[in-house]
Design a protein around this motif. Structure first.
Motif, mmCIF file in Angstrom:
data_model
loop_
_atom_site.group_PDB
_atom_site.id
_atom_site.type_symbol
_atom_site.label_atom_id
_atom_site.label_comp_id
_atom_site.label_asym_id
_atom_site.label_seq_id
_atom_site.Cartn_x
_atom_site.Cartn_y
_atom_site.Cartn_z
ATOM 1 N N ARG A 247 0.982 -1.373 0.128
ATOM 2 C CA ARG A 247 0.078 -0.439 0.045
ATOM 3 C C ARG A 247 1.252 1.008 -0.694
ATOM 4 O O ARG A 247 2.231 1.237 0.715
ATOM 5 N N THR A 248 0.906 2.751 -0.347
ATOM 6 C CA THR A 248 1.446 3.588 -0.996
ATOM 7 C C THR A 248 0.954 4.241 -0.344
ATOM 8 O O THR A 248 -0.538 4.876 -0.404
ATOM 9 N N LEU A 249 0.993 5.310 0.519
ATOM 10 C CA LEU A 249 0.729 6.333 1.833
ATOM 11 C C LEU A 249 0.512 7.627 0.418
ATOM 12 O O LEU A 249 1.465 7.651 0.193
ATOM 13 N N PRO A 250 -0.497 8.257 0.492
ATOM 14 C CA PRO A 250 -0.907 9.678 -0.203
ATOM 15 C C PRO A 250 0.124 10.202 0.482
ATOM 16 O O PRO A 250 0.181 10.784 1.226
ATOM 17 N N HIS A 251 1.288 11.620 -1.043
ATOM 18 C CA HIS A 251 1.855 12.363 -0.409
ATOM 19 C C HIS A 251 1.002 13.412 -0.233
ATOM 20 O O HIS A 251 0.476 13.745 -0.914
ATOM 21 N N ARG A 252 1.605 14.019 1.174
ATOM 22 C CA ARG A 252 1.046 15.137 0.992
ATOM 23 C C ARG A 252 2.157 17.106 1.212
ATOM 24 O O ARG A 252 3.068 16.326 1.531
ATOM 25 N N GLU A 253 1.555 17.566 0.853
ATOM 26 C CA GLU A 253 2.510 18.709 0.305
ATOM 27 C C GLU A 253 1.823 20.043 1.328
ATOM 28 O O GLU A 253 0.404 19.788 1.525
ATOM 29 N N ALA A 254 3.360 20.245 2.025
ATOM 30 C CA ALA A 254 2.870 21.482 3.110
ATOM 31 C C ALA A 254 1.972 22.250 2.461
ATOM 32 O O ALA A 254 2.340 22.776 1.324
ATOM 33 N N ILE A 255 1.197 23.354 3.093
ATOM 34 C CA ILE A 255 1.296 24.651 2.418
ATOM 35 C C ILE A 255 1.924 25.858 2.171
ATOM 36 O O ILE A 255 3.042 25.969 2.990
ATOM 37 N N GLU A 256 1.407 26.546 0.989
ATOM 38 C CA GLU A 256 2.976 27.823 1.110
ATOM 39 C C GLU A 256 2.379 29.461 1.853
ATOM 40 O O GLU A 256 1.106 29.079 2.223
ATOM 41 N N PRO A 257 3.276 29.563 2.133
ATOM 42 C CA PRO A 257 3.208 30.389 2.350
ATOM 43 C C PRO A 257 2.402 31.418 2.012
ATOM 44 O O PRO A 257 1.317 32.828 2.567
ATOM 45 N N LEU A 258 2.526 31.649 0.770
ATOM 46 C CA LEU A 258 1.680 32.509 -0.150
ATOM 47 C C LEU A 258 1.930 31.916 -1.420
ATOM 48 O O LEU A 258 2.359 30.526 -2.022
ATOM 49 N N PRO A 259 0.898 32.540 -2.822
ATOM 50 C CA PRO A 259 0.275 31.271 -3.642
ATOM 51 C C PRO A 259 1.742 31.517 -4.379
ATOM 52 O O PRO A 259 2.458 32.264 -5.269
ATOM 53 N N ARG A 260 2.304 30.252 -3.852
ATOM 54 C CA ARG A 260 3.428 29.973 -4.767
ATOM 55 C C ARG A 260 3.462 29.829 -6.863
ATOM 56 O O ARG A 260 4.168 30.780 -7.166
ATOM 57 N N ASP A 261 2.436 30.431 -7.447
ATOM 58 C CA ASP A 261 1.995 30.427 -8.275
ATOM 59 C C ASP A 261 2.411 31.363 -9.013
ATOM 60 O O ASP A 261 2.037 31.934 -10.723
ATOM 61 N N ALA A 262 1.978 32.146 -8.240
ATOM 62 C CA ALA A 262 2.058 33.849 -7.917
ATOM 63 C C ALA A 262 3.651 34.291 -8.573
ATOM 64 O O ALA A 262 3.559 35.196 -9.210
ATOM 65 N N VAL A 263 4.227 33.293 -7.817
ATOM 66 C CA VAL A 263 5.712 34.534 -8.125
ATOM 67 C C VAL A 263 6.798 33.196 -9.029
ATOM 68 O O VAL A 263 7.646 33.536 -9.498
ATOM 69 N N GLU A 264 6.419 31.675 -9.054
ATOM 70 C CA GLU A 264 6.640 30.931 -9.351
ATOM 71 C C GLU A 264 7.742 31.691 -10.998
ATOM 72 O O GLU A 264 7.876 31.553 -11.612
ATOM 73 N N ALA A 265 6.052 31.801 -11.535
ATOM 74 C CA ALA A 265 6.308 32.470 -13.494
ATOM 75 C C ALA A 265 7.429 33.512 -13.062
ATOM 76 O O ALA A 265 8.089 33.581 -14.222
ATOM 77 N N PHE A 266 7.015 34.142 -12.377
ATOM 78 C CA PHE A 266 7.189 35.776 -11.702
ATOM 79 C C PHE A 266 9.649 35.562 -12.034
ATOM 80 O O PHE A 266 10.577 35.891 -12.143
ATOM 81 N N LEU A 267 9.848 34.684 -11.334
ATOM 82 C CA LEU A 267 11.062 34.335 -11.196
ATOM 83 C C LEU A 267 11.470 33.472 -11.466
ATOM 84 O O LEU A 267 12.621 33.679 -11.994
ATOM 85 N N ARG A 268 11.188 32.860 -13.085
ATOM 86 C CA ARG A 268 11.816 32.527 -13.827
ATOM 87 C C ARG A 268 11.895 33.733 -14.794
ATOM 88 O O ARG A 268 12.651 33.061 -15.980
#
Length: 367
Positions: A123-144
């Motif tokens: 059995r594989t336990l689902p991987h849980r992603e920790a919540i982000e401090p701010l909207p990651r998609d709002a800054v990731e594209a910008f930082l690229r």
């Protein structure tokens, strides 16, 4: 008769002294009340929940705003949770409970323990992603797309494109290009075979109020990977290109959006004051979840997660009696969070905006 007059004068003086003492006491009492710090309970929103279950898509700012008028005061509400390995990491499904901790409001985190029953099946336990401090998609594209170097001297020490394959002056995706590494570039940012590299072109300089250059903006034109290297010349294959790649474009390893250090919205420890320098991309008016550049950096104590309030200059009006021009007090207009600080300049995301913000608005440590 004179004796009665003297007694009356003494009673009158005593009455005035008594009234003066009462007035003085009242002034002192009001002063004490006004100087008293705001109760920690008053920082809570009236509709703050007693219990909240973290949802997928939440950010740390969103959760803090559910409990507090000023989300950057979250660290004062948060309490260490010894049963959690890393109390700064919050996951969907976690329960946050508002409690009284020795007379102060606090948040406790309750995390259910996974129980796994052994069986012949894997059995594989689902991987849980920790919540982000701010909207990651709002800054990731910008930082690229954007980054900053501190000075023209630092820019001259970076690797740069010297030629395209088959004597091309401009290149695109799928083409080979050649870049030259300076001694400093080889020491500070060695290229690794197969690693993605950013190709950048110099944008506008960021200058302070005194005209001094605080940093130089680099704008991404594409990405490439190292194919081979001989001495100080590296052959690269362009994998992606938003614009044509030209000679003298800068080559740098890509930046990661966030450091591994805890990233929590909080006010700076020291009093700072600066201004919005620019809106990368040339936007004139600024609203929520837009990125801005400010004239404060790590040299001023800025760190990822630091929150600053935005003040707008008050209007200039004419005194109706004297006709002199008066400057009205500044008005609080929003809040922003630092997500990428450099030496003298930082990129920040606008988290709140009660008015349309603009270049030149002041930023400062929130109250």
């Amino acid at each position: 008769m004179a004796r009665d007059d003297n007694a009356g004068q003494r009673r009158s003086r005593w009455a005035w002294q008594k009234r003066g003492a009462v007035a003085l006491f009242s002034v002192l009492l009001v002063s004490v009340l006004l100087a008293a710090p705001v109760s920690a309970w008053e920082r809570l929103r009236d509709d703050a929940p007693e219990r909240y279950t973290v949802q997928t898509g939440d950010t740390l700012w969103d959760i803090a705003a559910r409990f507090l008028h000023a989300p950057w005061q979250w660290p004062e509400l948060w309490r260490e949770n010894p049963q959690i390995d890393n109390p700064h990491r919050i996951y969907p499904g976690d329960e946050l409970t508002l409690r009284d901790c020795l007379g102060e409001p606090c948040i406790r985190l309750e995390r259910g323990q996974h129980v796994v029953k052994l069986s012949p099946d894997v059995r594989t336990l689902p991987h849980r992603e920790a919540i982000e401090p701010l909207p990651r998609d709002a800054v990731e594209a910008f930082l690229r797309q954007h980054r900053i170097v501190d000075s023209a001297e630092a820019l001259n020490e970076l690797a740069y494109v010297v030629a395209g394959d088959d004597k091309r002056l401009i290149s695109g995706a799928g083409d080979m290009i050649y870049a030259r590494q300076t001694d400093h570039a080889r020491d500070e940012s060695a290229m690794v075979r197969g690693e993605s590299l950013g190709i950048y072109r110099q944008g506008e300089p960021y200058a302070g109020a005194d005209g001094d250059v605080l940093g130089l903006e680099l704008i991404s034109v594409g990405e490439a990977v190292l194919v081979r290297r001989e001495d100080d010349i590296a052959q690269l294959e362009v994998r992606r290109a938003e614009q044509e790649v030209r000679n003298n474009d800068i080559v740098l390893p890509l930046e990661s959006p966030f450091s591994d250090a805890p990233f929590m919205p909080r006010a700076p420890r020291n009093e700072v004051s600066g201004s919005i320098l620019a809106v990368p991309g040339g936007v004139r008016f600024i609203g929520r979840l837009q990125v801005v550049a400010i004239d404060l950096g790590t040299q001023d104590g800025m760190q990822p997660g630091h929150v600053l309030r935005v003040d707008q200059q008050g209007e200039r009006v004419n005194d109706p009696r004297t006709q002199e021009v008066l400057q009205l007090p500044a008005e609080e207009a929003g809040a922003l969070m630092i997500f990428k600080p450099y030496d003298h300049v930082s990129y920040a995301l606008v988290m709140e905006a009660s008015r349309v913000l603009a270049v030149g608005d002041r930023v400062r440590t929130p109250r």
